[in-house]
Design a protein around this motif. Structure first.
Motif, mmCIF file in Angstrom:
data_model
loop_
_atom_site.group_PDB
_atom_site.id
_atom_site.type_symbol
_atom_site.label_atom_id
_atom_site.label_comp_id
_atom_site.label_asym_id
_atom_site.label_seq_id
_atom_site.Cartn_x
_atom_site.Cartn_y
_atom_site.Cartn_z
ATOM 1 N N ASN A 7 -44.320 41.663 -6.448
ATOM 2 C CA ASN A 7 -43.503 42.006 -5.184
ATOM 3 C C ASN A 7 -43.870 43.257 -4.538
ATOM 4 O OD1 ASN A 7 -42.507 43.829 -7.004
ATOM 5 N ND2 ASN A 7 -40.578 43.034 -7.320
ATOM 6 N N GLY A 8 -43.574 43.419 -3.341
ATOM 7 C CA GLY A 8 -44.134 44.634 -2.387
ATOM 8 C C GLY A 8 -43.681 44.585 -1.174
ATOM 9 N N SER A 9 -44.391 45.414 -0.313
ATOM 10 C CA SER A 9 -43.966 45.457 1.203
ATOM 11 C C SER A 9 -45.071 45.724 2.041
ATOM 12 C CB SER A 9 -42.969 46.412 1.665
ATOM 13 O OG SER A 9 -43.463 47.928 1.017
ATOM 14 N N LYS A 10 -46.271 45.868 1.226
ATOM 15 C CA LYS A 10 -47.439 46.446 2.118
ATOM 16 C C LYS A 10 -48.808 45.300 1.897
ATOM 17 C CE LYS A 10 -46.260 51.033 2.077
ATOM 18 N NZ LYS A 10 -46.125 52.419 1.820
ATOM 19 N N SER A 11 -49.433 45.448 2.954
ATOM 20 C CA SER A 11 -50.648 44.742 2.844
ATOM 21 C C SER A 11 -51.731 45.086 1.870
ATOM 22 C CB SER A 11 -51.355 44.605 4.053
ATOM 23 O OG SER A 11 -50.639 44.036 5.148
ATOM 24 N N GLY A 12 -52.464 44.270 1.288
ATOM 25 C CA GLY A 12 -53.471 44.768 0.281
ATOM 26 C C GLY A 12 -53.937 43.524 -0.598
ATOM 27 N N PHE A 13 -54.503 43.869 -1.839
ATOM 28 C CA PHE A 13 -54.950 42.861 -2.793
ATOM 29 C C PHE A 13 -54.197 43.098 -3.901
ATOM 30 C CE2 PHE A 13 -58.438 43.987 0.137
ATOM 31 C CZ PHE A 13 -59.123 43.000 0.326
ATOM 32 N N SER A 14 -54.286 41.997 -4.681
ATOM 33 C CA SER A 14 -53.436 41.979 -6.104
ATOM 34 C C SER A 14 -54.710 42.347 -7.192
ATOM 35 C CB SER A 14 -52.885 40.663 -6.473
ATOM 36 O OG SER A 14 -53.860 39.706 -6.814
ATOM 37 N N GLU A 15 -54.144 42.555 -8.295
ATOM 38 C CA GLU A 15 -55.182 42.422 -9.389
ATOM 39 C C GLU A 15 -55.773 41.093 -9.556
ATOM 40 O OE1 GLU A 15 -53.566 44.434 -12.991
ATOM 41 O OE2 GLU A 15 -52.621 46.193 -11.644
ATOM 42 N N ILE A 16 -56.824 41.345 -10.408
ATOM 43 C CA ILE A 16 -57.338 39.913 -10.924
ATOM 44 C C ILE A 16 -56.415 39.204 -11.812
ATOM 45 C CG2 ILE A 16 -59.397 38.598 -11.828
ATOM 46 C CD1 ILE A 16 -61.192 40.461 -10.182
ATOM 47 N N PHE A 17 -56.216 38.153 -11.981
ATOM 48 C CA PHE A 17 -55.287 37.429 -13.016
ATOM 49 C C PHE A 17 -55.868 36.147 -13.183
ATOM 50 C CE2 PHE A 17 -53.528 36.283 -8.796
ATOM 51 C CZ PHE A 17 -53.164 35.057 -9.043
ATOM 52 N N GLY A 18 -55.469 35.317 -14.019
ATOM 53 C CA GLY A 18 -55.630 33.893 -14.503
ATOM 54 C C GLY A 18 -54.221 33.276 -14.955
ATOM 55 N N VAL A 19 -54.313 31.907 -14.872
ATOM 56 C CA VAL A 19 -52.987 31.160 -15.143
ATOM 57 C C VAL A 19 -53.464 30.086 -15.993
ATOM 58 C CG1 VAL A 19 -51.315 29.515 -14.184
ATOM 59 C CG2 VAL A 19 -51.796 31.811 -12.824
ATOM 60 N N PRO A 20 -52.975 29.931 -17.289
ATOM 61 C CA PRO A 20 -53.533 29.052 -18.207
ATOM 62 C C PRO A 20 -52.916 27.711 -18.048
ATOM 63 C CG PRO A 20 -51.930 30.339 -19.189
ATOM 64 C CD PRO A 20 -51.991 30.752 -17.829
ATOM 65 N N TYR A 21 -52.203 27.587 -17.154
ATOM 66 C CA TYR A 21 -51.283 26.033 -17.028
ATOM 67 C C TYR A 21 -51.913 25.258 -15.834
ATOM 68 C CZ TYR A 21 -48.002 28.784 -18.956
ATOM 69 O OH TYR A 21 -47.235 29.782 -19.974
ATOM 70 N N PHE A 22 -52.190 23.898 -15.890
ATOM 71 C CA PHE A 22 -52.922 23.234 -14.731
ATOM 72 C C PHE A 22 -51.786 22.864 -13.815
ATOM 73 C CE2 PHE A 22 -55.675 22.435 -18.161
ATOM 74 C CZ PHE A 22 -56.970 22.630 -17.408
ATOM 75 N N LEU A 23 -50.498 22.875 -14.321
ATOM 76 C CA LEU A 23 -49.620 22.676 -13.163
ATOM 77 C C LEU A 23 -48.664 23.836 -12.881
ATOM 78 C CD1 LEU A 23 -48.028 20.461 -11.678
ATOM 79 C CD2 LEU A 23 -46.794 19.791 -13.653
ATOM 80 N N TRP A 24 -48.879 24.420 -11.840
ATOM 81 C CA TRP A 24 -48.163 25.625 -11.378
ATOM 82 C C TRP A 24 -48.077 25.820 -9.930
ATOM 83 C CZ3 TRP A 24 -50.388 30.108 -9.318
ATOM 84 C CH2 TRP A 24 -51.908 30.271 -9.179
ATOM 85 N N ARG A 25 -47.033 26.718 -9.395
ATOM 86 C CA ARG A 25 -46.850 26.787 -7.831
ATOM 87 C C ARG A 25 -46.583 28.326 -7.644
ATOM 88 N NH1 ARG A 25 -40.914 23.956 -7.064
ATOM 89 N NH2 ARG A 25 -39.860 25.500 -7.866
ATOM 90 N N ILE A 26 -46.634 28.647 -6.343
ATOM 91 C CA ILE A 26 -46.318 30.004 -5.839
ATOM 92 C C ILE A 26 -45.286 29.601 -4.976
ATOM 93 C CG2 ILE A 26 -47.277 31.778 -4.546
ATOM 94 C CD1 ILE A 26 -50.202 30.526 -5.165
ATOM 95 N N ASN A 27 -44.295 30.301 -5.174
ATOM 96 C CA ASN A 27 -42.975 30.417 -4.723
ATOM 97 C C ASN A 27 -42.916 31.909 -4.027
ATOM 98 O OD1 ASN A 27 -40.314 30.407 -3.751
ATOM 99 N ND2 ASN A 27 -39.405 30.028 -5.728
ATOM 100 N N CYS A 28 -42.921 31.988 -2.602
ATOM 101 C CA CYS A 28 -43.129 33.022 -1.778
ATOM 102 C C CYS A 28 -41.914 33.203 -1.018
ATOM 103 C CB CYS A 28 -44.084 33.173 -0.898
ATOM 104 S SG CYS A 28 -44.613 34.386 -0.012
ATOM 105 N N THR A 29 -41.289 34.430 -1.003
ATOM 106 C CA THR A 29 -40.148 34.799 -0.128
ATOM 107 C C THR A 29 -40.521 36.165 0.594
ATOM 108 O OG1 THR A 29 -38.915 35.866 -2.209
ATOM 109 C CG2 THR A 29 -38.401 33.324 -1.405
#
Length: 120
Positions: A7-29
């Motif tokens: 979460n945040g309020s400003k433009s930029g880059f996230s840290e590098i990350f990985g997800v171990p699941y083949f089934l996942w989604r991004i929920n953005c608000t």
């Protein structure tokens, strides 16, 4: 099931990350700042090894966007552009069964190990 969030309020880059699941989604608000007509949140999910865009979203005020990602075991990062945004949240979610299969409880893990040793 939420496995991670940003979460945040400003433009930029996230840290590098990985997800171990083949089934996942991004929920953005997002919550707009000031006049909602001028608020916008744009994000892209990028493969850090190649620079290829995996998926992305463009969110306008008082809304929500859910995008399937379904990319496992890769290093990725977000690029985020926030204009007149008070706050935003990017939640990484997976079904409970995916989480349970990847991280079984110790008793279940012992049973699974035992069953895997049995021959047909």
């Amino acid at each position: 099931m939420t496995i991670a969030y940003m979460n945040g309020s400003k433009s930029g880059f996230s840290e590098i990350f990985g997800v171990p699941y083949f089934l996942w989604r991004i929920n953005c608000t997002m919550t707009p700042s000031g006049n909602p007509a001028y608020s916008r949140l744009m994000w892209v999910l990028v493969d850090s090894a190649t620079g290829d865009v995996i998926t992305g979203g463009n969110l306008f005020p008082e809304g929500r966007i859910v995008m399937d990602a379904s990319v496992a075991n890769k290093e990725m990062y977000f690029i985020i552009e926030a204009k007149n945004v008070k706050s935003f949240t990017l939640e990484l979610q997976t079904p409970g069964i995916s989480y349970k299969n990847a991280y079984p409880k110790p008793a279940e893990a012992s049973l699974m190990s035992f069953l895997n040793t049995m021959e047909n």
